[in-house]
Design an enzyme around this catalytic site. Structure first.
Site, mmCIF file in Angstrom:
data_model
loop_
_atom_site.group_PDB
_atom_site.id
_atom_site.type_symbol
_atom_site.label_atom_id
_atom_site.label_comp_id
_atom_site.label_asym_id
_atom_site.label_seq_id
_atom_site.Cartn_x
_atom_site.Cartn_y
_atom_site.Cartn_z
ATOM 1 N N ARG A 160 20.243 -10.040 22.990
ATOM 2 C CA ARG A 160 21.355 -9.033 23.046
ATOM 3 C C ARG A 160 21.615 -8.756 24.731
ATOM 4 O O ARG A 160 22.800 -8.674 25.155
ATOM 5 C CB ARG A 160 21.073 -7.741 22.518
ATOM 6 C CG ARG A 160 21.563 -7.909 20.942
ATOM 7 C CD ARG A 160 20.920 -6.569 20.108
ATOM 8 N NE ARG A 160 19.594 -6.579 20.071
ATOM 9 C CZ ARG A 160 18.725 -5.319 19.592
ATOM 10 N NH1 ARG A 160 19.384 -4.526 18.859
ATOM 11 N NH2 ARG A 160 17.314 -5.327 19.493
ATOM 12 N N LYS A 199 11.165 -4.370 8.581
ATOM 13 C CA LYS A 199 10.621 -3.726 7.611
ATOM 14 C C LYS A 199 10.233 -2.400 7.618
ATOM 15 O O LYS A 199 9.901 -1.790 8.901
ATOM 16 C CB LYS A 199 9.088 -4.092 7.592
ATOM 17 C CG LYS A 199 8.852 -5.488 7.416
ATOM 18 C CD LYS A 199 7.292 -6.059 7.469
ATOM 19 C CE LYS A 199 6.850 -7.451 7.438
ATOM 20 N NZ LYS A 199 5.598 -8.098 7.767
ATOM 21 N N SER A 239 1.734 -10.950 8.807
ATOM 22 C CA SER A 239 1.952 -11.611 10.146
ATOM 23 C C SER A 239 2.140 -11.027 11.188
ATOM 24 O O SER A 239 2.756 -9.940 11.525
ATOM 25 C CB SER A 239 3.152 -12.474 9.893
ATOM 26 O OG SER A 239 4.342 -11.887 9.379
ATOM 27 N N LYS A 263 3.711 -0.074 4.240
ATOM 28 C CA LYS A 263 2.255 -0.200 4.654
ATOM 29 C C LYS A 263 2.342 0.163 6.115
ATOM 30 O O LYS A 263 1.332 0.365 6.696
ATOM 31 C CB LYS A 263 2.153 -1.734 4.514
ATOM 32 C CG LYS A 263 3.227 -2.673 5.131
ATOM 33 C CD LYS A 263 2.921 -3.255 6.639
ATOM 34 C CE LYS A 263 4.045 -4.095 7.104
ATOM 35 N NZ LYS A 263 3.800 -4.377 8.671
ATOM 36 N N ASP A 281 -0.340 -7.698 3.434
ATOM 37 C CA ASP A 281 0.563 -6.888 4.476
ATOM 38 C C ASP A 281 -0.145 -5.973 4.691
ATOM 39 O O ASP A 281 -0.155 -5.319 6.019
ATOM 40 C CB ASP A 281 2.059 -6.889 4.093
ATOM 41 C CG ASP A 281 2.871 -6.863 5.595
ATOM 42 O OD1 ASP A 281 2.276 -6.909 6.792
ATOM 43 O OD2 ASP A 281 3.947 -6.846 5.507
#
Length: 352
Positions: free
Chosen positions: A31, A122, A157, A210, A263
């Site tokens: 951006r 997330k 990840s 999580k 996760d």
């Protein structure tokens, strides 16, 4: 495959590196024009992934989501009109790598995309009205761009490890088989396995909640409560994730997979986890603003904890660990008091 990734933070950059190494034509959109210029000159993302070289073929461009949408439209128009001898190829897949707070505006800008769109964020979007509940990303998409073929790429990840080419496994989640297939084709490779899943609500709930539970686990570890306490928090935290997920229409088996248990374990125990670091720093006596500022990156759990709790309350879902994290972040509980509040709850049977 031609892939456009919008958002040049750590995770967007890591996936761009990974896909480019696998031979795909990748454009990474920042951006900030200053950030894009610096990345082009240094061939690395010095702010978010220092030391991780960008592959020579990886293109870095500057522009907001509207610029990306205009670029996509121009590519399609040129191809249709044959306006140039070799018109630039339109992306086969658009990936949104922004925080959850920026998802709605980005989706709205890309709402006419004929290519599949996937997001990496997330969390829950903050409520848009005093009497409203926060929304999961797919619920935001239904409002902002209902015609899109869309989904999420999630799973355990850390960006640094993916950028370095270390092994990892992710989940491509969508109700549309074409979106799942596009994500697998784009990112499955020698060091990155991508599994398809049609339970988008379950994958998103696992990825969002999580982060909140990782703050609790970091707090417990920072207070040196031991490995028994860590195991208890992770296990009971998974129960909270599952309860909320089922209430939102997810399948129970999703939470025993990569985007649930996987996760949660990674984010709660790995020191590269930003949310875990918030818990550790609160346990060390830092205030929440100090912890966030010293982190230097977005920790989604800090911003989504209250929204998760409010959504759970609206559904009548008990989430005591999440409730304590919210009280801790609001300053209504000290770290030691949060632990005491959890341990003083009445006994009950498992698996409730």
């Amino acid at each position: 495959m031609n892939i456009a990734i919008y958002g040049a933070g750590a995770w967007g950059t890591a996936l761009a590196i990974s896909a480019s190494r696998s031979g795909h034509a990748v454009q990474l959109w920042a951006r900030s024009s200053g950030q894009a210029s610096a990345m082009q000159a240094a061939r690395e993302n010095a702010r978010y992934l220092p030391g991780c070289a960008l592959p020579p073929a990886l293109q870095v461009r500057a522009g907001d989501a509207t610029c990306l949408a205009e670029h996509l439209a121009a590519c399609l128009a040129a191809r249709s009109a044959l306006a140039a001898p070799e018109p630039e190829t339109a992306p086969d897949l658009l990936v949104i790598a922004t925080p959850t707070a920026a998802l709605r505006g980005t989706l709205a800008a890309l709402r006419h995309s004929p290519a599949p769109v996937a997001w990496l964020c997330k969390g829950f979007e903050a409520p848009r009205a005093p009497d409203a509940c926060g929304l999961l990303p797919h619920e935001v998409q239904r409002q902002a761009a209902p015609a899109l073929l869309a989904g999420a790429l999630s799973g355990p990840s850390f960006a640094q490890e993916v950028a370095r080419g270390l092994p990892a496994a992710l989940v491509a989640a969508s109700a549309h088989a074409s979106v799942r297939q596009a994500l697998v084709q784009a990112f499955h490779g020698p060091a990155l396995r991508v599994y398809a899943n049609d339970d988008l609500p379950g994958v998103e709930v696992g990825g969002a909640v999580k982060n909140v539970l990782a703050i609790a686990t970091g707090l417990a570890d920072g207070l040196q409560l031991g490995l028994n306490a860590r195991a208890a928090l992770i296990t009971r935290g998974l129960a909270e994730i599952t309860r909320l997920g089922l209430a939102l229409g997810a399948r129970a088996d999703t939470f025993m997979g990569l985007s649930g248990l996987g996760d949660l374990v990674l984010t709660a125990t790995g020191d590269l986890s930003r949310n875990r670091q918030i818990g550790l720093r609160l346990a060390a006596g830092q205030s929440l603003p100090e912890a966030v500022q010293s982190l230097g990156h977005v920790a989604e759990g800090v911003y989504s904890a209250r929204t998760v709790w409010q959504r759970a309350q609206s559904l009548g879902v008990p989430m005591p660990i999440t409730e304590c994290v919210v009280a801790l972040l609001d300053g209504r509980l000290r770290p030691a008091d949060a632990v005491a509040a959890l341990m003083s709850r009445l006994p009950r049977s498992e698996p409730v």
